[in-house]
Design a protein around this motif. Sequence first.
Motif, PDB file in Angstrom:
ATOM      1  N   GLY A   1      31.058 -14.369  50.365  1.00 25.24           N
ATOM      2  CA  GLY A   1      29.695 -14.757  50.029  1.00 25.24           C
ATOM      3  C   GLY A   1      29.173 -14.057  48.789  1.00 25.24           C
ATOM      4  N   ASP A   2      29.558 -12.778  48.603  1.00 22.75           N
ATOM      5  CA  ASP A   2      29.134 -12.040  47.411  1.00 22.75           C
ATOM      6  C   ASP A   2      29.829 -12.539  46.149  1.00 22.75           C
ATOM      7  N   ALA A   3      31.030 -13.105  46.303  1.00 21.74           N
ATOM      8  CA  ALA A   3      31.818 -13.516  45.131  1.00 21.74           C
ATOM      9  C   ALA A   3      31.600 -14.978  44.749  1.00 21.74           C
ATOM     10  N   VAL A   4      31.172 -15.803  45.704  1.00 22.57           N
ATOM     11  CA  VAL A   4      31.039 -17.247  45.454  1.00 22.57           C
ATOM     12  C   VAL A   4      29.593 -17.577  45.112  1.00 22.57           C
ATOM     13  N   LYS A   5      29.394 -18.303  44.028  1.00 20.47           N
ATOM     14  CA  LYS A   5      28.044 -18.679  43.609  1.00 20.47           C
ATOM     15  C   LYS A   5      27.556 -19.930  44.335  1.00 20.47           C
ATOM     16  N   ASP A   6      28.445 -20.854  44.571  1.00 19.31           N
ATOM     17  CA  ASP A   6      28.079 -22.101  45.230  1.00 19.31           C
ATOM     18  C   ASP A   6      28.162 -21.921  46.744  1.00 19.31           C
ATOM     19  N   GLU A   7      26.999 -21.866  47.403  1.00 18.04           N
ATOM     20  CA  GLU A   7      26.975 -21.632  48.850  1.00 18.04           C
ATOM     21  C   GLU A   7      27.594 -22.780  49.632  1.00 18.04           C
ATOM     22  N   ALA A   8      27.635 -23.965  49.023  1.00 23.39           N
ATOM     23  CA  ALA A   8      28.209 -25.121  49.720  1.00 23.39           C
ATOM     24  C   ALA A   8      29.688 -24.910  50.009  1.00 23.39           C
ATOM     25  N   GLN A   9      30.371 -24.104  49.179  1.00 23.52           N
ATOM     26  CA  GLN A   9      31.804 -23.869  49.385  1.00 23.52           C
ATOM     27  C   GLN A   9      32.075 -23.057  50.641  1.00 23.52           C
ATOM     28  N   ILE A  10      31.207 -22.097  50.891  1.00 22.66           N
ATOM     29  CA  ILE A  10      31.444 -21.200  52.027  1.00 22.66           C
ATOM     30  C   ILE A  10      30.762 -21.690  53.301  1.00 22.66           C
ATOM     31  N   ARG A  11      29.902 -22.682  53.172  1.00 14.63           N
ATOM     32  CA  ARG A  11      29.132 -23.145  54.327  1.00 14.63           C
ATOM     33  C   ARG A  11      29.991 -23.596  55.509  1.00 14.63           C
ATOM     34  N   PRO A  12      31.059 -24.380  55.316  1.00 15.54           N
ATOM     35  CA  PRO A  12      31.869 -24.782  56.479  1.00 15.54           C
ATOM     36  C   PRO A  12      32.413 -23.582  57.271  1.00 15.54           C
ATOM     37  N   TYR A  13      32.779 -22.524  56.559  1.00 13.42           N
ATOM     38  CA  TYR A  13      33.313 -21.344  57.240  1.00 13.42           C
ATOM     39  C   TYR A  13      32.208 -20.591  57.983  1.00 13.42           C
ATOM     40  N   LEU A  14      31.018 -20.572  57.398  1.00 19.34           N
ATOM     41  CA  LEU A  14      29.882 -19.971  58.099  1.00 19.34           C
ATOM     42  C   LEU A  14      29.588 -20.731  59.391  1.00 19.34           C
ATOM     43  N   GLU A  15      29.676 -22.051  59.329  1.00 16.19           N
ATOM     44  CA  GLU A  15      29.411 -22.858  60.528  1.00 16.19           C
ATOM     45  C   GLU A  15      30.486 -22.637  61.588  1.00 16.19           C
ATOM     46  N   HIS A  16      31.735 -22.478  61.160  1.00 20.74           N
ATOM     47  CA  HIS A  16      32.797 -22.161  62.120  1.00 20.74           C
ATOM     48  C   HIS A  16      32.552 -20.789  62.757  1.00 20.74           C
ATOM     49  N   PHE A  17      32.055 -19.857  61.958  1.00 21.43           N
ATOM     50  CA  PHE A  17      31.756 -18.523  62.488  1.00 21.43           C
ATOM     51  C   PHE A  17      30.611 -18.580  63.490  1.00 21.43           C
ATOM     52  N   MET A  18      29.578 -19.375  63.171  1.00 19.89           N
ATOM     53  CA  MET A  18      28.473 -19.545  64.117  1.00 19.89           C
ATOM     54  C   MET A  18      28.966 -20.184  65.415  1.00 19.89           C
ATOM     55  N   LEU A  19      29.881 -21.140  65.284  1.00 18.54           N
ATOM     56  CA  LEU A  19      30.475 -21.772  66.466  1.00 18.54           C
ATOM     57  C   LEU A  19      31.211 -20.741  67.308  1.00 18.54           C
ATOM     58  N   LEU A  20      31.996 -19.896  66.655  1.00 17.93           N
ATOM     59  CA  LEU A  20      32.749 -18.869  67.380  1.00 17.93           C
ATOM     60  C   LEU A  20      31.805 -17.916  68.104  1.00 17.93           C
ATOM     61  N   GLN A  21      30.712 -17.530  67.452  1.00 22.01           N
ATOM     62  CA  GLN A  21      29.741 -16.638  68.102  1.00 22.01           C
ATOM     63  C   GLN A  21      29.104 -17.307  69.317  1.00 22.01           C
ATOM     64  N   SER A  22      28.750 -18.588  69.173  1.00 18.16           N
ATOM     65  CA  SER A  22      28.126 -19.308  70.283  1.00 18.16           C
ATOM     66  C   SER A  22      29.100 -19.448  71.456  1.00 18.16           C
ATOM     67  N   LEU A  23      30.344 -19.793  71.148  1.00 18.60           N
ATOM     68  CA  LEU A  23      31.358 -19.920  72.204  1.00 18.60           C
ATOM     69  C   LEU A  23      31.626 -18.574  72.866  1.00 18.60           C
ATOM     70  N   HIS A  24      31.572 -17.504  72.081  1.00 22.18           N
ATOM     71  CA  HIS A  24      31.777 -16.162  72.647  1.00 22.18           C
ATOM     72  C   HIS A  24      30.665 -15.831  73.637  1.00 22.18           C
ATOM     73  N   GLU A  25      29.419 -16.120  73.255  1.00 20.97           N
ATOM     74  CA  GLU A  25      28.311 -15.829  74.159  1.00 20.97           C
ATOM     75  C   GLU A  25      28.444 -16.626  75.454  1.00 20.97           C
ATOM     76  N   ARG A  26      28.822 -17.874  75.340  1.00 26.83           N
ATOM     77  CA  ARG A  26      28.963 -18.710  76.535  1.00 26.83           C
ATOM     78  C   ARG A  26      30.160 -18.276  77.375  1.00 26.83           C
ATOM     79  N   ALA A  27      31.236 -17.835  76.698  1.00 29.80           N
ATOM     80  CA  ALA A  27      32.430 -17.404  77.440  1.00 29.80           C
ATOM     81  C   ALA A  27      32.168 -16.122  78.217  1.00 29.80           C
ATOM     82  N   THR A  28      31.365 -15.215  77.660  1.00 28.66           N
ATOM     83  CA  THR A  28      31.118 -13.927  78.326  1.00 28.66           C
ATOM     84  C   THR A  28      29.994 -14.004  79.349  1.00 28.66           C
ATOM     85  N   SER A  29      29.396 -15.175  79.506  1.00 29.30           N
ATOM     86  CA  SER A  29      28.283 -15.323  80.452  1.00 29.30           C
ATOM     87  C   SER A  29      28.774 -15.288  81.894  1.00 29.30           C
TER      88      SER A  29
END
Length: 726
Positions: A245-273
């Motif tokens: 994120g610090d190296a890339v100027k175009d946020e659209a390039q990194i956005r899919p990976y951020l969304e995958h990370f958010m998905l992983l966090q959400s699945l983690h919360e649901r898995a540990t419930s």
Amino acid sequence: MGKQQHHSGRPAILSLLERQAWYEPARRAFWSNPDLLMAAKTTVVMAFLSIPFVLAGLPLLSVTLALGALAGALSETDDHPRGRIKSLGLKVISFGISSLSVELLRLYPVLLGLGLAASTIVFLLLGGLSERYRGVTFGALLVGIYTMLGAEISPAWYWQPVLLTSGALVYGIFSLALLYYRPWRLLEEQLARGFFALSKYLDEKANLFPSNEKLQGEVRNRLALLNVQLVTALDRCKEVLNSYGDAVKDEAQIRPYLEHFMLLQSLHERATSSHERYDHLSRDAANREIMEGIGQLLHQLARASRNFAYSLLIRIPYHHPAALDWTVKALNDQLEKYRPDQGNPLILLVRNLSRSNSLLRNLNDDHRSGLIPRLEKDSRSLKQRLNDQLRFSHPRMRHAIRLSLCLLAGFCISEGFALEKGEWIILTSLFVCQPSYSETRRKLFQRVLGTLSGVFGGVLVVQLLPTVAGQVLLMLLAAFAFFVWLRRNYAVSVVFITIFVLCAFNLISSQGVAVMFPRMFDTMIGSALAILTVRLLWPDWQHKRMPGLLNEAMTHNAAYFQAILNEYRQANAGDDLGYRIARRQAHRADNALALAWQDMQVEPRKRRQFREQAFTLTYLNHALLSYLSALGAHRDPVETSADDLFDLASQILAVLQETSRLNPENTGEKHLRLNDTIARLRSLMAEPGPPAARQQYTLLYHIAEVTLKMIDRSRIFRPGRVQPGD
């Protein structure tokens, strides 16, 4: 004629298809295994550097260049390509300075020993500034010791600084070129590791459905340790995302990976419930079929997580398994048939897993219209981070001084007794000496076992491959196997690095077998020094750390609970960065408790004080965090229950906040307040109403009940109960 051409072209087409049939599985196997990729990358560079010089009759150049490449690979960091260029520049400079310093000071042992001790402290403190510096500084220490090992056979003072640095530089350039070929590879790899860790957690959790009280304790203990791996993977993902994120100027390039990370966090919360006492529910024969279905659903979710991880690594579209949708529908149908008037106690759990299935099914949908999620960042400057470590009470400062003294002791033994290749003592201590006694003890056994196995196995294999070509091949194969096993099993990796060293010395001086037995002796000394250093110098026994760790866990649990209630009130308005930070900190604190209890098992017997109490509190804290995660997983506005939820939750939160301070006062008052809240929740759970609302009251009931148990069990760690001299 046309017919003839058709027949003559057929073998070529078949040949092409056969080649493609062979190539595609090989390509997928290569890219889908990060450890295999790392091993192949390093071995190719070593072969490129070593084989030409061996053929030219210059084995010293060959081996020294290979060692430089090895050090470069071991110190590699996960950075954006631009950051990797900076890291490579720092690496070349630090490697050159470290190796040159050893060469210039080797005729002055006193100065060399003092320089080794001082540079160890400096390098470790610099390594604490960031992940980039950590890899570079470790590599610099390693190169310095490699230079000591080769000092006697080096023709001139400048050979090793040039060759070791050149080997690291060539490896760095090759690795950088491969990274530019797939610049997002590191992000894909870290996210894949996170989803693999999630799949292991889900597979283990499936063993709770159905479960019994005896097995439930063992399963939850394993889940707590698997959660450590999962949270560690999440933290590594966040660090690499911030780097990109610090190296890339175009946020659209990194956005899919951020969304995958958010998905992983959400699945983690649901898995540990955790929603209920699953062992109690398993006793009811009417629940048996549903419980078994939930277990199957968890296994299928684990398989889907693995499939998505593979799709990230080999860059193919993810296809959601149709069987998952069928299983979810079958479970919901079962719930509708069972107690339609009262609702099944498993309704929230099935809804939670259904939501996990929906998140995985819809992950390829375009969500680019929303806000770009922010990530937690360390806002301190490099100077502030360094100043924070310049305290004797800081764990990194203590470890730096401890390791410095350990290496200095090894150097003194090597010089004082004029041991042949006594530098192996220093090298062994560098790898074995860890920040805690338990980590050091594990490394000690793995290092000794791996070295002994490698010596005997290597000597046998070398006798079967006496030629130069055979030993070069064996050296490269050993290097390949070392990197394949490095993250999987340290003891096995040590076996192969020992064989690598044996072949290297055989190529240089035909004395590989001769130096192996002194190396075994030196390994024993280095390991003994490491364990004695950690044992005698400021050991952090876990029973002393437990009160602080418990206090931190309870504090972060309270902050997480508060963040959950804020989310309920705000109806998920805007970015939930604060909520995600609170949840992650609670999991980190829970992991610290679990690791402390695990480490306590390998400490000296007289230091295992409060072991049973520590296990109980670790178990209870993980249970509390699981119930909080379930409450957080159902924070959607449509799932919010009655207004009573906030009042009762606030009462429990107030007690939890007071308990987090381990305050011995007003314990009886807190008991009364919690008991009143629990009684009120029991009556609400018994009243007719929406099943989801009753289930949320049930979650609050479990949170209050576990908090009450933690108040009782944590009395052993109240101020004054643990003596500082224990």
